[in-house]
Scaffold this motif. Structure first.
Motif, PDB file in Angstrom:
ATOM      1  N   UNK A   1       0.827  -1.208   0.000  1.00 50.93           N
ATOM      2  CA  UNK A   1       0.000   0.000   0.000  1.00 50.93           C
ATOM      3  C   UNK A   1       0.863   1.260   0.000  1.00 50.93           C
ATOM      4  N   UNK A   2       0.203   2.413  -0.012  1.00 51.34           N
ATOM      5  CA  UNK A   2       0.914   3.682  -0.116  1.00 51.34           C
ATOM      6  C   UNK A   2       1.813   3.978   1.058  1.00 51.34           C
TER       7      UNK A   2
ATOM      8  N   UNK B   1      -5.264  -0.369  -2.962  1.00 55.42           N
ATOM      9  CA  UNK B   1      -5.646   1.024  -3.171  1.00 55.42           C
ATOM     10  C   UNK B   1      -5.086   1.874  -2.027  1.00 55.42           C
ATOM     11  N   UNK B   2      -5.233   3.185  -2.115  1.00 47.85           N
ATOM     12  CA  UNK B   2      -4.663   4.044  -1.081  1.00 47.85           C
ATOM     13  C   UNK B   2      -5.300   3.812   0.279  1.00 47.85           C
ATOM     14  N   UNK B   3      -6.467   3.179   0.302  1.00 50.25           N
ATOM     15  CA  UNK B   3      -7.155   2.909   1.561  1.00 50.25           C
ATOM     16  C   UNK B   3      -6.634   1.669   2.267  1.00 50.25           C
ATOM     17  N   UNK B   4      -5.740   0.882   1.657  1.00 54.06           N
ATOM     18  CA  UNK B   4      -5.200  -0.282   2.331  1.00 54.06           C
ATOM     19  C   UNK B   4      -5.146  -1.501   1.433  1.00 54.06           C
TER      20      UNK B   4
ATOM     21  N   UNK C   1     -18.667 -23.616  -5.461  1.00 56.52           N
ATOM     22  CA  UNK C   1     -17.581 -22.678  -5.222  1.00 56.52           C
ATOM     23  C   UNK C   1     -18.025 -21.506  -4.334  1.00 56.52           C
ATOM     24  N   UNK C   2     -17.109 -21.091  -3.447  1.00 53.88           N
ATOM     25  CA  UNK C   2     -17.326 -19.911  -2.613  1.00 53.88           C
ATOM     26  C   UNK C   2     -16.301 -18.850  -2.978  1.00 53.88           C
ATOM     27  N   UNK C   3     -16.689 -17.594  -2.822  1.00 52.24           N
ATOM     28  CA  UNK C   3     -15.771 -16.487  -3.059  1.00 52.24           C
ATOM     29  C   UNK C   3     -15.445 -15.845  -1.722  1.00 52.24           C
ATOM     30  N   UNK C   4     -14.184 -15.886  -1.362  1.00 54.58           N
ATOM     31  CA  UNK C   4     -13.742 -15.273  -0.127  1.00 54.58           C
ATOM     32  C   UNK C   4     -13.197 -13.881  -0.378  1.00 54.58           C
ATOM     33  N   UNK C   5     -13.204 -13.053   0.657  1.00 55.13           N
ATOM     34  CA  UNK C   5     -12.684 -11.699   0.551  1.00 55.13           C
ATOM     35  C   UNK C   5     -12.130 -11.275   1.899  1.00 55.13           C
ATOM     36  N   UNK C   6     -11.193 -10.342   1.863  1.00 60.27           N
ATOM     37  CA  UNK C   6     -10.618  -9.817   3.098  1.00 60.27           C
ATOM     38  C   UNK C   6     -10.063  -8.428   2.826  1.00 60.27           C
ATOM     39  N   UNK C   7      -9.988  -7.619   3.877  1.00 59.48           N
ATOM     40  CA  UNK C   7      -9.321  -6.322   3.781  1.00 59.48           C
ATOM     41  C   UNK C   7      -8.551  -6.085   5.063  1.00 59.48           C
ATOM     42  N   UNK C   8      -7.459  -5.348   4.921  1.00 61.43           N
ATOM     43  CA  UNK C   8      -6.619  -5.056   6.071  1.00 61.43           C
ATOM     44  C   UNK C   8      -7.120  -3.786   6.742  1.00 61.43           C
ATOM     45  N   UNK C   9      -7.506  -3.902   8.001  1.00 63.20           N
ATOM     46  CA  UNK C   9      -8.053  -2.778   8.763  1.00 63.20           C
ATOM     47  C   UNK C   9      -7.221  -2.610  10.025  1.00 63.20           C
ATOM     48  N   UNK C  10      -6.612  -1.437  10.190  1.00 60.16           N
ATOM     49  CA  UNK C  10      -5.762  -1.229  11.352  1.00 60.16           C
ATOM     50  C   UNK C  10      -4.565  -2.140  11.298  1.00 60.16           C
ATOM     51  N   UNK C  11      -4.499  -3.071  12.235  1.00 63.19           N
ATOM     52  CA  UNK C  11      -3.385  -4.014  12.274  1.00 63.19           C
ATOM     53  C   UNK C  11      -3.821  -5.448  12.008  1.00 63.19           C
ATOM     54  N   UNK C  12      -5.060  -5.627  11.525  1.00 62.15           N
ATOM     55  CA  UNK C  12      -5.596  -6.984  11.351  1.00 62.15           C
ATOM     56  C   UNK C  12      -6.339  -7.092  10.026  1.00 62.15           C
ATOM     57  N   UNK C  13      -6.611  -8.335   9.654  1.00 68.00           N
ATOM     58  CA  UNK C  13      -7.387  -8.618   8.464  1.00 68.00           C
ATOM     59  C   UNK C  13      -8.846  -8.861   8.853  1.00 68.00           C
TER      60      UNK C  13
END
Length: 468
Positions: free
Chosen positions: A69-70, A134-137, A150-162
């Protein structure tokens, strides 16, 4: 590149290809006894840090994804078996997505990203793992193949965790062709092909914010009785979602497009990308400005596939397509990237070599194809590419030379009329390198990861390098 195949067949082919690479990893790579080390990495255009092994001989390890990230937080994600979900619990026998993060202080411990759920099985597979920054993480998406669907998984990094999430629209569906995009406001979108009433259709979900979470996009195709496959997706700064896909049978598929506008909460008119052309495949699309999109695709012409391009928006595409390549051989594996000031850069494989070209909206023209890595012998494959805010790109690929062992190289591509640096080695081991992943941020920082075969091991190691 081959013509269309069924979603289930494409999933099987992906699994076979992954298994083939892993199966070839235990032998080390060279023939006739002992491994032959490649030359040490040459001084290149980028000051890469040391190669660090992130996972050693991990069970069922998959091709990695990488992003930075940025702020310079880098992450490498992959799937494997044997992860301990929590202290005192037994290791997971089914594969799950994990990650390791890197800052200037070094690499953190492995984290479990994909939450285990009831019904996970050792026969499950994780494919199409993708990561964006993206610039948001940091964000990620992947496709999990199960016996039930089939399943679609997703995750985003928030603070110090996923933060984990399930982006699937419905359980137990036959899904493939996953693509993933995010804008700098953090709006995410996943799009895939899904068998509905016996016909492959384009389906998508959007994540506008953490309050709303994942929500269905409206129906994409206006002709649900015609097969839709090979989607590409981009999202502009205002949240418009451009989807381009192939629609039709195996020999006469045409590219269609549609733009979802968040304000109207609806798709606009479905368009043909080029009504004069047939047998179009493998589209890529980017947003290079508000309601400004650019697509490239492989176009059958004179019994081979060349690389074509058009700019468009929600209501129309340019009248004529541009042909980018100048050779007779088929193109493949195009990597399209948005540059500064309404420009773009594309890199592709052709005739066992790599090429790149830059486009500018001001002229509507592509530069003459630039050969990358032309001093190397052998076959270039596994192209990955990333670009910074100045429009400078990094290309990473495997090169199978006269030894038959694929080594990992990189080069940079810079300039309005692009020029490339000499290729430089990224890896220092004697075994085969494969499945590279690359992330580049706006400042030009980068992270690269790959699978490295090791003699005597059943599974390859996962290795990474970071440049800041």
């Amino acid at each position: 590149m081959s013509r269309l195949i069924s979603p289930r067949s494409s999933l099987s082919i992906v699994a076979v290809m992954a298994a083939a690479f892993v199966a070839g990893c235990g032998g080390g790579g060279s023939s006739g006894g002992g491994n032959v080390l490649p030359p040490p990495p040459q001084p290149g255009a980028i000051n890469w840090g040391a190669a660090v092994t992130l996972a050693t001989n991990a069970g069922g390890i998959t091709a990695p994804a990488a992003a930075i990230d940025g702020a310079g937080l880098a992450a490498v994600l992959w799937a494997q078996t044997g992860i301990v979900p929590a202290a005192g619990q037994p290791p997971l026998t089914s594969p799950h997505v994990v990650a390791r993060e890197n800052t200037a202080a070094g690499w953190a411990a492995t984290q479990l990203i994909e939450a285990p759920v009831a019904g996970d099985a050792a026969t499950d597979q994780v494919i199409s793992l993708q990561a964006l920054a993206p610039t948001t993480g940091l964000t990620a998406a992947w496709l999990r193949l199960t016996g039930a669907g089939e399943r679609i998984g997703a995750a985003r990094h928030v603070g110090s965790a996923w933060e984990r999430g399930d982006a699937s629209a419905a359980a137990n569906a036959a899904r493939t062709d996953l693509v993933f995009a995010s804008n700098n406001a953090g709006v995410r979108v996943v799009v895939w092909s899904q068998t509905i009433n016996g016909v492959s259709q384009i389906v998508g979900r959007r994540w506008p914010n953490s309050v709303v979470g994942w929500i269905d996009l409206p129906a994409v195709q206006q002709s649900p009785g015609i097969a839709g496959t090979q989607p590409a997706v981009a999202i502009d700064g205002d949240g418009r979602v451009m989807i381009v896909w192939r629609q039709g049978d195996a020999v006469s598929g045409r590219l269609r497009s549609r733009v979802f506008t968040p304000g109207a909460n609806a798709f606009g008119t479905e368009l043909e990308v080029d009504a004069a052309l047939t047998d179009m495949q493998a589209p890529r699309v980017i947003a290079y400005g508000p309601n400004k999109f650019l697509a490239v695709w492989e176009q059958l012409f004179n019994n081979t596939y060349d690389l074509r391009s058009k700019a468009g928006n929600a209501s129309n595409w340019d009248q004529f397509s541009d042909t980018l390549d100048t050779r007779a051989e088929a193109v493949g594996n195009a990597r399209l990237m948005a540059g500064p000031n309404n420009t773009a850069l594309v890199a592709w494989q052709q005739a066992d070599r790599l090429f790149a070209s830059r486009w500018a909206e001001a002229t509507g023209n592509w530069s003459q194809p630039l050969g990358v890595g032309a001093t190397l012998t052998g076959v270039a494959r596994d192209l990955r590419a990333g670009i910074d805010a100045a429009g400078d790109a990094i290309l990473v690929w495997t090169q199978r030379g006269t030894s038959g062992i694929p080594d990992l190289y990189y080069a940079t591509v810079t300039g309005t009329v692009p020029v490339a640096t000499a290729p430089a080695l990224l890896e220092t081991e004697s075994g085969s390198a494969g499945s590279p992943a690359l992330g580049v941020n706006g400042n030009g920082n980068a992270v690269v990861a790959w699978l490295q075969s090791v003699s005597g091991q059943a599974q390859p190691n996962l290795v990474a390098r970071v440049a800041r």
